[in-house]
Design a protein around this motif. Sequence first.
Motif, short mmCIF file in Angstrom:
data_model
loop_
_atom_site.label_atom_id
_atom_site.label_comp_id
_atom_site.label_asym_id
_atom_site.label_seq_id
_atom_site.Cartn_x
_atom_site.Cartn_y
_atom_site.Cartn_z
N LYS B 21 0.83 -1.21 0.00
CA LYS B 21 0.00 0.00 0.00
C LYS B 21 0.86 1.26 0.00
CE LYS B 21 -2.65 -1.45 3.39
NZ LYS B 21 -3.63 -1.46 4.50
N MET B 22 1.86 1.29 0.90
CA MET B 22 2.78 2.43 0.94
C MET B 22 4.23 1.95 0.96
SD MET B 22 1.12 5.25 0.72
CE MET B 22 1.81 6.72 1.52
N ARG B 23 4.42 0.64 0.79
CA ARG B 23 5.78 0.09 0.86
C ARG B 23 6.53 0.27 -0.46
NH1 ARG B 23 8.63 -4.74 3.61
NH2 ARG B 23 10.08 -5.43 1.98
N THR B 41 11.10 0.63 2.55
CA THR B 41 10.47 1.65 3.39
C THR B 41 8.97 1.35 3.43
OG1 THR B 41 9.85 3.30 1.70
CG2 THR B 41 12.12 3.36 2.50
N GLU B 43 5.12 2.89 5.65
CA GLU B 43 4.54 3.86 6.58
C GLU B 43 3.67 3.09 7.57
OE1 GLU B 43 5.11 7.23 6.52
OE2 GLU B 43 6.47 6.94 4.85
N GLY B 44 3.47 3.68 8.73
CA GLY B 44 2.56 3.08 9.71
C GLY B 44 1.11 3.24 9.28
N PRO B 45 0.20 2.59 9.99
CA PRO B 45 -1.23 2.63 9.64
C PRO B 45 -1.80 4.05 9.55
CG PRO B 45 -0.81 0.95 11.30
CD PRO B 45 0.46 1.71 11.14
N PHE B 46 -1.29 4.96 10.39
CA PHE B 46 -1.81 6.34 10.36
C PHE B 46 -1.63 6.98 8.99
CE2 PHE B 46 -1.39 10.94 10.93
CZ PHE B 46 -2.51 11.23 11.70
N HIS B 47 -0.54 6.57 8.30
CA HIS B 47 -0.27 7.13 6.97
C HIS B 47 -0.64 6.17 5.85
CE1 HIS B 47 2.48 9.71 9.46
NE2 HIS B 47 1.84 10.61 8.75
N ALA B 53 8.21 -1.92 7.34
CA ALA B 53 9.60 -1.45 7.27
C ALA B 53 9.62 -0.03 7.84
CB ALA B 53 10.10 -1.46 5.82
N PRO B 54 10.79 0.49 8.16
CA PRO B 54 10.85 1.86 8.69
C PRO B 54 10.43 2.88 7.62
CG PRO B 54 12.93 0.69 9.07
CD PRO B 54 12.14 -0.14 8.12
N PRO B 55 9.88 4.00 8.03
CA PRO B 55 9.59 5.06 7.06
C PRO B 55 10.90 5.71 6.59
CG PRO B 55 9.06 5.80 9.28
CD PRO B 55 9.46 4.36 9.39
N PRO B 56 10.87 6.39 5.44
CA PRO B 56 12.09 6.99 4.90
C PRO B 56 12.83 7.87 5.90
CG PRO B 56 10.37 7.05 3.24
CD PRO B 56 9.72 6.54 4.50
#
Lengths: 162, 162
Positions: B21-23, B41, B43-47, B53-56
Amino acid sequence: MAEERKTFDVVFTGKGVMSGKMRNDIAVEFETMAERFEIATDEGPFHGGDGTAPPPLALFTAALTGCVMTQIRAFSKRLMIPIGAVEVEARLHWQGHQQGREPYVTAPVGFDLHIDLQSDAPEADQRRLLEAAKKGCFIEQTLAQGLTVGHRLKTQDGWQDA
Amino acid sequence: MAEERKTFDVVFTGKGVMSGKMRNDIAVEFETMAERFEIATDEGPFHGGDGTAPPPLALFTAALTGCVMTQIRAFSKRLMIPIGAVEVEARLHWQGHQQGREPYVTAPVGFDLHIDLQSDAPEADQRRLLEAAKKGCFIEQTLAQGLTVGHRLKTQDGWQDA
Protein backbone atom coordinates in the motif's frame (compact mmCIF):
# COMPACT_ATOMS: atom_id res chain seq x y z
CA MET A 1 -14.19 31.68 4.36
CA ALA A 2 -10.39 31.43 4.20
CA GLU A 3 -9.08 27.91 4.22
CA GLU A 4 -7.49 26.82 7.43
CA ARG A 5 -3.67 26.77 7.56
CA LYS A 6 -2.25 23.98 9.69
CA THR A 7 1.29 23.35 10.89
CA PHE A 8 2.47 20.01 12.21
CA ASP A 9 5.77 18.85 13.68
CA VAL A 10 7.67 15.74 12.69
CA VAL A 11 10.44 14.70 15.07
CA PHE A 12 12.73 11.69 14.76
CA THR A 13 15.38 10.82 17.33
CA GLY A 14 18.26 8.37 17.01
CA LYS A 15 20.48 6.86 19.67
CA GLY A 16 23.58 5.29 18.19
CA VAL A 17 26.05 2.92 19.83
CA MET A 18 29.10 1.11 18.44
CA SER A 19 28.61 -2.63 18.08
CA GLY A 20 31.43 -3.93 15.85
CA LYS A 21 34.57 -2.82 14.09
CA MET A 22 32.65 -0.26 12.04
CA ARG A 23 29.07 -1.26 12.85
CA ASN A 24 26.65 1.11 14.58
CA ASP A 25 23.25 0.21 16.01
CA ILE A 26 20.81 3.07 16.03
CA ALA A 27 17.52 3.06 17.94
CA VAL A 28 15.32 5.40 15.94
CA GLU A 29 12.09 6.78 17.34
CA PHE A 30 9.37 8.61 15.43
CA GLU A 31 8.39 10.73 18.41
CA THR A 32 5.15 12.12 17.14
CA MET A 33 3.90 8.61 16.27
CA ALA A 34 5.60 6.65 19.11
CA GLU A 35 7.08 4.22 16.56
CA ARG A 36 10.50 2.63 17.14
CA PHE A 37 12.95 1.03 14.72
CA GLU A 38 16.34 -0.65 15.22
CA ILE A 39 18.54 0.20 12.24
CA ALA A 40 22.18 -0.81 11.80
CA THR A 41 24.96 0.53 9.59
CA ASP A 42 28.27 -1.11 8.76
CA GLU A 43 31.04 -0.80 6.20
CA GLY A 44 32.44 -3.38 3.83
CA PRO A 45 35.88 -4.95 4.34
CA PHE A 46 37.56 -2.27 2.19
CA HIS A 47 36.59 0.30 4.83
CA GLY A 48 37.46 -1.90 7.80
CA GLY A 49 33.98 -3.24 8.52
CA ASP A 50 32.33 -6.65 8.40
CA GLY A 51 29.54 -5.85 5.92
CA THR A 52 26.81 -6.89 8.38
CA ALA A 53 24.50 -3.99 7.39
CA PRO A 54 24.28 -1.35 4.67
CA PRO A 55 26.60 1.65 4.92
CA PRO A 56 25.00 4.99 5.92
CA LEU A 57 24.96 6.25 2.32
CA ALA A 58 22.97 3.20 1.18
CA LEU A 59 20.33 4.04 3.83
CA PHE A 60 20.43 7.65 2.68
CA THR A 61 19.88 6.61 -0.96
CA ALA A 62 16.90 4.43 0.03
CA ALA A 63 15.54 7.22 2.24
CA LEU A 64 15.56 9.80 -0.55
CA THR A 65 14.13 7.39 -3.14
CA GLY A 66 11.46 6.11 -0.76
CA CYS A 67 10.55 9.60 0.43
CA VAL A 68 9.72 10.86 -3.05
CA MET A 69 7.86 7.64 -3.95
CA THR A 70 5.80 7.83 -0.77
CA GLN A 71 4.76 11.42 -1.42
CA ILE A 72 3.88 10.62 -5.04
CA ARG A 73 1.49 7.97 -3.77
CA ALA A 74 0.04 10.05 -0.97
CA PHE A 75 -0.58 13.07 -3.19
CA SER A 76 -1.82 11.00 -6.15
CA LYS A 77 -4.92 10.28 -4.08
CA ARG A 78 -5.26 13.80 -2.76
CA LEU A 79 -4.89 15.44 -6.19
CA MET A 80 -6.84 12.67 -7.93
CA ILE A 81 -4.07 12.15 -10.50
CA PRO A 82 -3.88 8.41 -11.21
CA ILE A 83 -0.55 6.60 -11.23
CA GLY A 84 0.52 3.09 -12.23
CA ALA A 85 3.38 1.02 -10.83
CA VAL A 86 5.73 3.89 -10.10
CA GLU A 87 9.43 3.25 -10.73
CA VAL A 88 12.16 5.60 -9.57
CA GLU A 89 15.84 5.38 -10.39
CA ALA A 90 18.15 7.46 -8.23
CA ARG A 91 21.80 8.32 -8.75
CA LEU A 92 23.69 10.08 -5.96
CA HIS A 93 27.20 11.27 -6.68
CA TRP A 94 29.68 12.62 -4.15
CA GLN A 95 33.39 13.32 -4.20
CA GLY A 96 36.04 13.15 -1.53
CA HIS A 97 39.21 15.22 -1.58
CA GLN A 98 42.28 14.23 0.33
CA GLN A 99 45.57 16.02 0.90
CA GLY A 100 48.39 13.60 1.72
CA ARG A 101 47.36 11.56 4.77
CA GLU A 102 44.88 14.11 6.17
CA PRO A 103 41.25 13.10 6.75
CA TYR A 104 39.37 13.55 3.50
CA VAL A 105 36.80 16.29 2.95
CA THR A 106 33.54 15.47 1.16
CA ALA A 107 31.11 17.30 -1.11
CA PRO A 108 28.03 16.38 -3.13
CA VAL A 109 28.33 16.51 -6.93
CA GLY A 110 24.71 15.89 -7.93
CA PHE A 111 21.65 13.80 -7.12
CA ASP A 112 19.26 12.77 -9.89
CA LEU A 113 15.90 11.02 -9.85
CA HIS A 114 14.35 9.47 -12.96
CA ILE A 115 10.65 8.97 -12.36
CA ASP A 116 8.25 6.82 -14.37
CA LEU A 117 4.72 7.21 -13.00
CA GLN A 118 3.34 4.69 -15.53
CA SER A 119 0.33 6.97 -15.64
CA ASP A 120 -2.19 7.72 -18.38
CA ALA A 121 -2.82 11.17 -16.89
CA PRO A 122 -1.96 14.22 -19.02
CA GLU A 123 1.67 15.29 -18.73
CA ALA A 124 0.67 18.56 -17.05
CA ASP A 125 -1.07 16.61 -14.28
CA GLN A 126 1.91 14.31 -13.85
CA ARG A 127 4.17 17.34 -13.53
CA ARG A 128 1.80 18.88 -10.99
CA LEU A 129 1.91 15.69 -8.95
CA LEU A 130 5.71 15.58 -9.09
CA GLU A 131 5.95 19.21 -7.97
CA ALA A 132 3.72 18.46 -4.98
CA ALA A 133 5.81 15.37 -4.12
CA LYS A 134 9.04 17.40 -4.22
CA LYS A 135 7.62 20.00 -1.85
CA GLY A 136 6.13 17.35 0.42
CA CYS A 137 9.29 15.25 0.61
CA PHE A 138 11.00 16.19 3.86
CA ILE A 139 14.39 15.03 2.61
CA GLU A 140 14.32 16.85 -0.74
CA GLN A 141 13.19 20.05 0.94
CA THR A 142 15.94 19.77 3.54
CA LEU A 143 18.54 19.33 0.81
CA ALA A 144 17.11 22.23 -1.21
CA GLN A 145 17.09 24.58 1.76
CA GLY A 146 20.42 23.45 3.21
CA LEU A 147 20.99 23.09 6.93
CA THR A 148 23.93 23.27 9.31
CA VAL A 149 23.69 20.44 11.80
CA GLY A 150 24.16 21.54 15.41
CA HIS A 151 26.67 19.64 17.57
CA ARG A 152 27.30 19.33 21.25
CA LEU A 153 30.27 17.46 22.70
CA LYS A 154 30.43 15.93 26.15
CA THR A 155 33.49 17.36 27.90
CA GLN A 156 34.87 17.25 31.45
CA ASP A 157 32.90 20.46 32.06
CA GLY A 158 29.66 18.98 30.71
CA TRP A 159 27.97 19.40 27.33
CA GLN A 160 29.48 22.15 25.18
CA ASP A 161 28.70 23.48 21.70
CA ALA A 162 31.11 22.00 19.20
CA MET B 1 57.74 18.00 -1.91
CA ALA B 2 54.09 19.04 -1.92
CA GLU B 3 51.73 16.40 -0.55
CA GLU B 4 49.67 14.65 -3.16
CA ARG B 5 46.05 15.76 -3.54
CA LYS B 6 43.66 12.95 -4.43
CA THR B 7 40.03 13.06 -5.49
CA PHE B 8 37.74 10.03 -5.40
CA ASP B 9 34.15 9.50 -6.50
CA VAL B 10 31.43 7.85 -4.45
CA VAL B 11 28.30 6.87 -6.39
CA PHE B 12 25.20 5.15 -5.03
CA THR B 13 22.25 4.20 -7.20
CA GLY B 14 18.77 3.16 -6.10
CA LYS B 15 16.01 1.47 -8.07
CA GLY B 16 12.68 1.74 -6.30
CA VAL B 17 9.47 -0.16 -6.98
CA MET B 18 6.11 -0.17 -5.19
CA SER B 19 5.40 -3.37 -3.28
CA GLY B 20 2.51 -2.66 -0.91
CA LYS B 21 0.00 0.00 0.00
CA MET B 22 2.78 2.43 0.94
CA ARG B 23 5.78 0.09 0.86
CA ASN B 24 8.70 0.63 -1.49
CA ASP B 25 11.52 -1.81 -2.20
CA ILE B 26 14.75 -0.15 -3.22
CA ALA B 27 17.70 -1.99 -4.71
CA VAL B 28 20.68 0.13 -3.70
CA GLU B 29 24.08 -0.31 -5.31
CA PHE B 30 27.36 1.16 -4.14
CA GLU B 31 28.74 1.44 -7.66
CA THR B 32 32.36 2.12 -6.84
CA MET B 33 32.46 -0.92 -4.52
CA ALA B 34 30.04 -3.20 -6.41
CA GLU B 35 28.05 -3.77 -3.20
CA ARG B 36 24.27 -4.27 -3.32
CA PHE B 37 21.61 -3.86 -0.63
CA GLU B 38 17.84 -4.42 -0.63
CA ILE B 39 16.24 -1.77 1.57
CA ALA B 40 12.51 -1.28 2.13
CA THR B 41 10.47 1.65 3.39
CA ASP B 42 6.87 1.65 4.59
CA GLU B 43 4.54 3.86 6.58
CA GLY B 44 2.56 3.08 9.71
CA PRO B 45 -1.23 2.63 9.64
CA PHE B 46 -1.81 6.34 10.36
CA HIS B 47 -0.27 7.13 6.97
CA GLY B 48 -2.00 4.30 5.13
CA GLY B 49 0.81 1.74 5.27
CA ASP B 50 1.30 -1.65 6.90
CA GLY B 51 4.36 -0.82 9.02
CA THR B 52 6.44 -3.60 7.40
CA ALA B 53 9.60 -1.45 7.27
CA PRO B 54 10.85 1.86 8.69
CA PRO B 55 9.59 5.06 7.06
CA PRO B 56 12.09 6.99 4.90
CA LEU B 57 12.79 9.53 7.65
CA ALA B 58 13.79 6.75 10.06
CA LEU B 59 16.35 5.54 7.51
CA PHE B 60 17.48 9.13 7.06
CA THR B 61 17.95 9.55 10.84
CA ALA B 62 20.00 6.35 11.04
CA ALA B 63 22.01 7.38 7.98
CA LEU B 64 23.00 10.74 9.46
CA THR B 65 23.78 9.28 12.90
CA GLY B 66 25.73 6.36 11.44
CA CYS B 67 27.62 8.57 9.00
CA VAL B 68 29.05 10.80 11.70
CA MET B 69 29.83 7.83 13.97
CA THR B 70 31.63 6.03 11.16
CA GLN B 71 33.81 9.02 10.35
CA ILE B 72 34.64 9.55 14.02
CA ARG B 73 35.97 6.01 14.14
CA ALA B 74 37.80 6.17 10.83
CA PHE B 75 39.51 9.45 11.66
CA SER B 76 40.24 8.51 15.29
CA LYS B 77 42.78 6.06 13.92
CA ARG B 78 44.14 8.40 11.29
CA LEU B 79 44.54 11.34 13.71
CA MET B 80 45.64 9.04 16.57
CA ILE B 81 43.03 10.56 18.91
CA PRO B 82 41.72 7.72 21.08
CA ILE B 83 37.98 7.25 21.63
CA GLY B 84 35.94 5.00 23.90
CA ALA B 85 32.47 3.57 23.28
CA VAL B 86 31.10 6.48 21.26
CA GLU B 87 27.44 7.37 21.83
CA VAL B 88 25.53 9.77 19.62
CA GLU B 89 22.05 11.10 20.19
CA ALA B 90 20.36 12.72 17.21
CA ARG B 91 17.22 14.83 17.07
CA LEU B 92 15.79 15.79 13.69
CA HIS B 93 12.91 18.22 13.60
CA TRP B 94 10.83 19.12 10.56
CA GLN B 95 7.55 20.94 10.06
CA GLY B 96 4.80 20.54 7.52
CA HIS B 97 2.48 23.34 6.48
CA GLN B 98 -0.88 22.69 4.94
CA GLN B 99 -3.45 25.04 3.45
CA GLY B 100 -6.96 23.53 3.50
CA ARG B 101 -6.85 20.20 1.66
CA GLU B 102 -3.81 21.02 -0.49
CA PRO B 103 -0.74 18.76 -0.34
CA TYR B 104 1.42 19.87 2.55
CA VAL B 105 4.77 21.62 2.11
CA THR B 106 7.71 20.61 4.29
CA ALA B 107 10.74 22.34 5.78
CA PRO B 108 13.50 21.40 8.22
CA VAL B 109 13.52 23.17 11.59
CA GLY B 110 16.83 21.89 13.02
CA PHE B 111 18.99 18.79 13.35
CA ASP B 112 21.13 18.28 16.46
CA LEU B 113 23.73 15.70 17.38
CA HIS B 114 24.93 15.16 20.95
CA ILE B 115 28.23 13.31 20.87
CA ASP B 116 29.95 11.54 23.76
CA LEU B 117 33.31 10.17 22.60
CA GLN B 118 34.01 8.61 26.03
CA SER B 119 37.59 9.65 25.41
CA ASP B 120 40.42 10.62 27.77
CA ALA B 121 42.00 12.74 25.03
CA PRO B 122 42.31 16.51 25.68
CA GLU B 123 39.19 18.47 24.72
CA ALA B 124 41.08 20.25 21.90
CA ASP B 125 41.90 16.88 20.31
CA GLN B 126 38.30 15.70 20.66
CA ARG B 127 37.11 18.87 18.95
CA ARG B 128 39.66 18.39 16.17
CA LEU B 129 38.39 14.85 15.64
CA LEU B 130 34.78 16.03 15.54
CA GLU B 131 35.62 18.75 13.00
CA ALA B 132 37.28 16.17 10.76
CA ALA B 133 34.26 13.85 11.10
CA LYS B 134 31.86 16.66 10.13
CA LYS B 135 33.87 17.44 7.00
CA GLY B 136 34.26 13.78 6.14
CA CYS B 137 30.58 12.91 6.61
CA PHE B 138 29.04 12.93 3.15
CA ILE B 139 25.56 13.53 4.52
CA GLU B 140 26.45 16.44 6.83
CA GLN B 141 28.42 18.12 4.05
CA THR B 142 25.54 17.69 1.62
CA LEU B 143 23.14 19.25 4.10
CA ALA B 144 25.55 22.11 4.84
CA GLN B 145 26.11 22.90 1.18
CA GLY B 146 22.50 22.39 0.08
CA LEU B 147 21.60 20.73 -3.19
CA THR B 148 18.72 20.87 -5.64
CA VAL B 149 17.85 17.34 -6.72
CA GLY B 150 17.52 16.95 -10.49
CA HIS B 151 14.38 15.24 -11.84
CA ARG B 152 13.44 13.65 -15.13
CA LEU B 153 9.94 12.41 -15.86
CA LYS B 154 9.06 9.73 -18.39
CA THR B 155 6.49 11.21 -20.79
CA GLN B 156 4.90 10.11 -24.06
CA ASP B 157 7.75 11.96 -25.77
CA GLY B 158 10.43 10.23 -23.72
CA TRP B 159 12.41 11.44 -20.71
CA GLN B 160 12.00 15.15 -19.99
CA ASP B 161 13.41 17.47 -17.33
CA ALA B 162 10.82 18.01 -14.61
